[in-house]
Design a protein around this motif. Sequence first.
Motif, mmCIF file in Angstrom:
data_model
loop_
_atom_site.group_PDB
_atom_site.id
_atom_site.type_symbol
_atom_site.label_atom_id
_atom_site.label_comp_id
_atom_site.label_asym_id
_atom_site.label_seq_id
_atom_site.Cartn_x
_atom_site.Cartn_y
_atom_site.Cartn_z
ATOM 1 N N THR A 68 0.808 -0.832 -0.059
ATOM 2 C CA THR A 68 -0.062 -0.430 0.028
ATOM 3 C C THR A 68 0.665 1.357 -0.090
ATOM 4 N N ASP A 69 1.534 1.255 1.042
ATOM 5 C CA ASP A 69 2.413 2.230 0.508
ATOM 6 C C ASP A 69 4.166 2.660 0.471
ATOM 7 N N ARG A 70 4.611 1.292 -0.646
ATOM 8 C CA ARG A 70 5.751 0.640 -1.670
ATOM 9 C C ARG A 70 6.020 0.012 -2.319
ATOM 10 N N ALA A 71 6.689 0.582 -3.172
ATOM 11 C CA ALA A 71 6.494 -0.517 -3.850
ATOM 12 C C ALA A 71 8.379 -1.050 -4.329
ATOM 13 N N THR A 72 8.775 -2.457 -4.141
ATOM 14 C CA THR A 72 9.987 -2.823 -3.855
ATOM 15 C C THR A 72 10.280 -3.909 -4.778
ATOM 16 N N VAL A 73 11.653 -3.461 -4.869
ATOM 17 C CA VAL A 73 12.148 -4.255 -6.765
ATOM 18 C C VAL A 73 13.535 -5.442 -5.589
ATOM 19 N N CYS A 74 13.323 -6.805 -6.093
ATOM 20 C CA CYS A 74 14.562 -7.073 -5.403
ATOM 21 C C CYS A 74 15.345 -7.968 -6.708
ATOM 22 N N ILE A 75 16.595 -7.574 -7.118
ATOM 23 C CA ILE A 75 17.272 -7.917 -8.258
ATOM 24 C C ILE A 75 18.608 -8.896 -7.728
ATOM 25 N N SER A 76 18.890 -9.166 -8.465
ATOM 26 C CA SER A 76 20.163 -10.465 -8.879
ATOM 27 C C SER A 76 21.466 -9.344 -9.131
ATOM 28 N N SER A 77 22.074 -10.189 -8.366
ATOM 29 C CA SER A 77 24.005 -9.141 -8.554
ATOM 30 C C SER A 77 24.636 -10.105 -9.487
ATOM 31 N N ALA B 117 27.561 -3.509 -14.101
ATOM 32 C CA ALA B 117 26.671 -2.294 -13.499
ATOM 33 C C ALA B 117 25.272 -2.136 -14.275
ATOM 34 N N ALA B 118 25.349 -2.390 -15.987
ATOM 35 C CA ALA B 118 24.273 -1.934 -16.353
ATOM 36 C C ALA B 118 23.669 -3.297 -16.401
ATOM 37 N N GLU B 119 23.631 -4.099 -16.054
ATOM 38 C CA GLU B 119 22.498 -5.714 -15.840
ATOM 39 C C GLU B 119 22.302 -5.525 -14.955
ATOM 40 N N ILE B 120 22.603 -4.793 -14.090
ATOM 41 C CA ILE B 120 21.746 -5.172 -12.327
ATOM 42 C C ILE B 120 20.895 -3.383 -12.531
ATOM 43 N N THR B 121 21.517 -2.813 -12.933
ATOM 44 C CA THR B 121 21.023 -1.397 -12.888
ATOM 45 C C THR B 121 19.398 -1.652 -14.254
ATOM 46 N N VAL C 279 16.330 -3.698 -3.100
ATOM 47 C CA VAL C 279 16.503 -5.129 -2.272
ATOM 48 C C VAL C 279 18.029 -5.783 -2.769
ATOM 49 N N PHE C 280 18.882 -5.920 -2.443
ATOM 50 C CA PHE C 280 19.734 -6.362 -3.451
ATOM 51 C C PHE C 280 19.722 -8.251 -2.600
ATOM 52 N N MET C 281 18.616 -8.655 -2.809
ATOM 53 C CA MET C 281 18.225 -10.273 -2.510
ATOM 54 C C MET C 281 17.743 -11.004 -3.721
ATOM 55 N N GLY C 282 18.186 -10.685 -5.037
ATOM 56 C CA GLY C 282 18.076 -11.701 -5.667
ATOM 57 C C GLY C 282 18.942 -13.211 -5.201
ATOM 58 N N MET C 283 19.361 -13.595 -6.577
ATOM 59 C CA MET C 283 20.873 -14.039 -6.872
ATOM 60 C C MET C 283 22.526 -13.576 -6.698
ATOM 61 N N GLY C 284 23.070 -14.051 -6.379
ATOM 62 C CA GLY C 284 23.911 -14.102 -6.140
ATOM 63 C C GLY C 284 24.790 -13.050 -4.458
ATOM 64 N N GLU C 285 25.898 -13.070 -3.815
ATOM 65 C CA GLU C 285 26.491 -12.131 -3.533
ATOM 66 C C GLU C 285 27.324 -10.676 -3.641
ATOM 67 N N PRO C 286 26.391 -9.693 -3.533
ATOM 68 C CA PRO C 286 26.827 -8.357 -4.020
ATOM 69 C C PRO C 286 27.969 -8.067 -4.078
ATOM 70 N N PRO D 104 30.682 -3.534 -10.106
ATOM 71 C CA PRO D 104 30.048 -2.860 -10.775
ATOM 72 C C PRO D 104 28.645 -3.143 -9.978
ATOM 73 N N VAL D 105 28.492 -4.014 -8.639
ATOM 74 C CA VAL D 105 27.204 -3.614 -7.514
ATOM 75 C C VAL D 105 27.498 -1.800 -7.454
ATOM 76 N N LEU D 106 29.067 -1.898 -6.619
ATOM 77 C CA LEU D 106 28.271 -0.556 -6.480
ATOM 78 C C LEU D 106 27.833 0.943 -6.973
ATOM 79 N N GLN D 107 28.481 0.686 -8.314
ATOM 80 C CA GLN D 107 28.102 1.465 -9.557
ATOM 81 C C GLN D 107 26.671 1.173 -9.828
ATOM 82 N N SER D 108 26.281 0.411 -9.932
ATOM 83 C CA SER D 108 24.474 -0.177 -9.962
ATOM 84 C C SER D 108 24.379 1.006 -8.585
#
Length: 362
Positions: free
Chosen positions: A105-114, A138-142, A168-175, A181-185
């Motif tokens: 109701t108050d937000r939208a969250t995406v969980c992504i893979s790194s 970085a661009a694939e994450i972004t 949230v970086f909680m998809g596949m991978g250890e960021p 690349p994670v920092l640039q994303s």
Amino acid sequence: MNKREKTPQHFADIPANERREWIQGFDLPAFRANQIATHYFTHYNEDPATWSDFPGSARELVATKVLPKLITLVRSIACDGGMTRKDLWRLHDGVLVESVLMKYTDRATVCISSQAGCGMNCPFCATGQAGLTRNLSAAEITAQVVAAARACANGDLPGGATRLSNVVFMGMGEPLANYNPVLQSIRNITSPQPDGLGIGARSVTLSTVGLVTGIEKLIDEGVPVTLAVSLHTPDDELRDTLVPINTRWKVKEVLAAADKYSDKTGRRYSIEYALIKDVNDQAWRADLLGRLLKNRNAHVNLIPLNPTPGSKWTASRKEDERAFVKTLEDYGVPVTVRDTRGREIEGACGQLAALEISKANS
Ligand code: SAH
């Protein structure tokens, strides 16, 4: 396509202060960098054919060299009345990754893979079972975040258009095992428009198994994202098996690094704890965790285990979960039990991509 072929370089791989120079390398005038950034990060538009402020001759060049298409949707699966959607993406070399978009109701969250796959080998995690395929750029994450922001802006999920508010970086991978690349994303996600998506650093959560050198490095980057540490047990003996990198950095060292992160950024950190029946949910472990955390700036996020196919482990009994919560509360440690959004679409831990890969190999 050849699996070893490098991911094409993309605008979002380049630090914002180098983009003007970078596009001049394609004989584009420097001022175009701002226009490209605005199309991509403000309007989520990566199709130069539709850009009326761009000369026709430059559009093709931008489409192929500056904003090459890096992720292609294979399939989306929705649940929770459409409020949760999991997207499976194919990368340029055929590798598959997934992201999950959750609307509240108050937000939208995406969980992504790194990363595609993961090298950390945690035995309860589906992604960990297949090992690491490769790091994402970085661009694939972004691109996963841009796609989610676009879906929100377009009103693709029920309830109308909204703004993507959290990542949230909680998809596949250890960021932290794909640090640069994670920092640039993260910079792409948090930089104000037009250089980035303008999502506040505190609305971005980086979840890690506890790579201490990575946590310490992150302290000095000036991007105070929320840190989440996958602890899963307070004792080294069990953690050595549940989170095998614990043999390198012990519970004490991981918590000390998280404390330092919290001191420097002023941010409370999260402790993730997947409750596994009769493995890590005993009263004495709750007690030990409470004692470890009572004077720390930490919040515990209990996750009912999402059993992976063929696993001998299951989620804790509800009464054990309640007792665990109560013990932590008695120590004054803030604790929540994570909702189990996306369970029926295997939204928690790399299972869809794993399924797709096993189909491809059979
Ligand atoms: N590699 C990072 C981020 C990816 S996973 C990390 O480990 O933190 C995000 C969270 O989901 C982690 O806390 C992870 O331990 C947890 N997780 C993985 N598999 C799970 C499962 N089967 N059930 C519940 N939580 C799981």
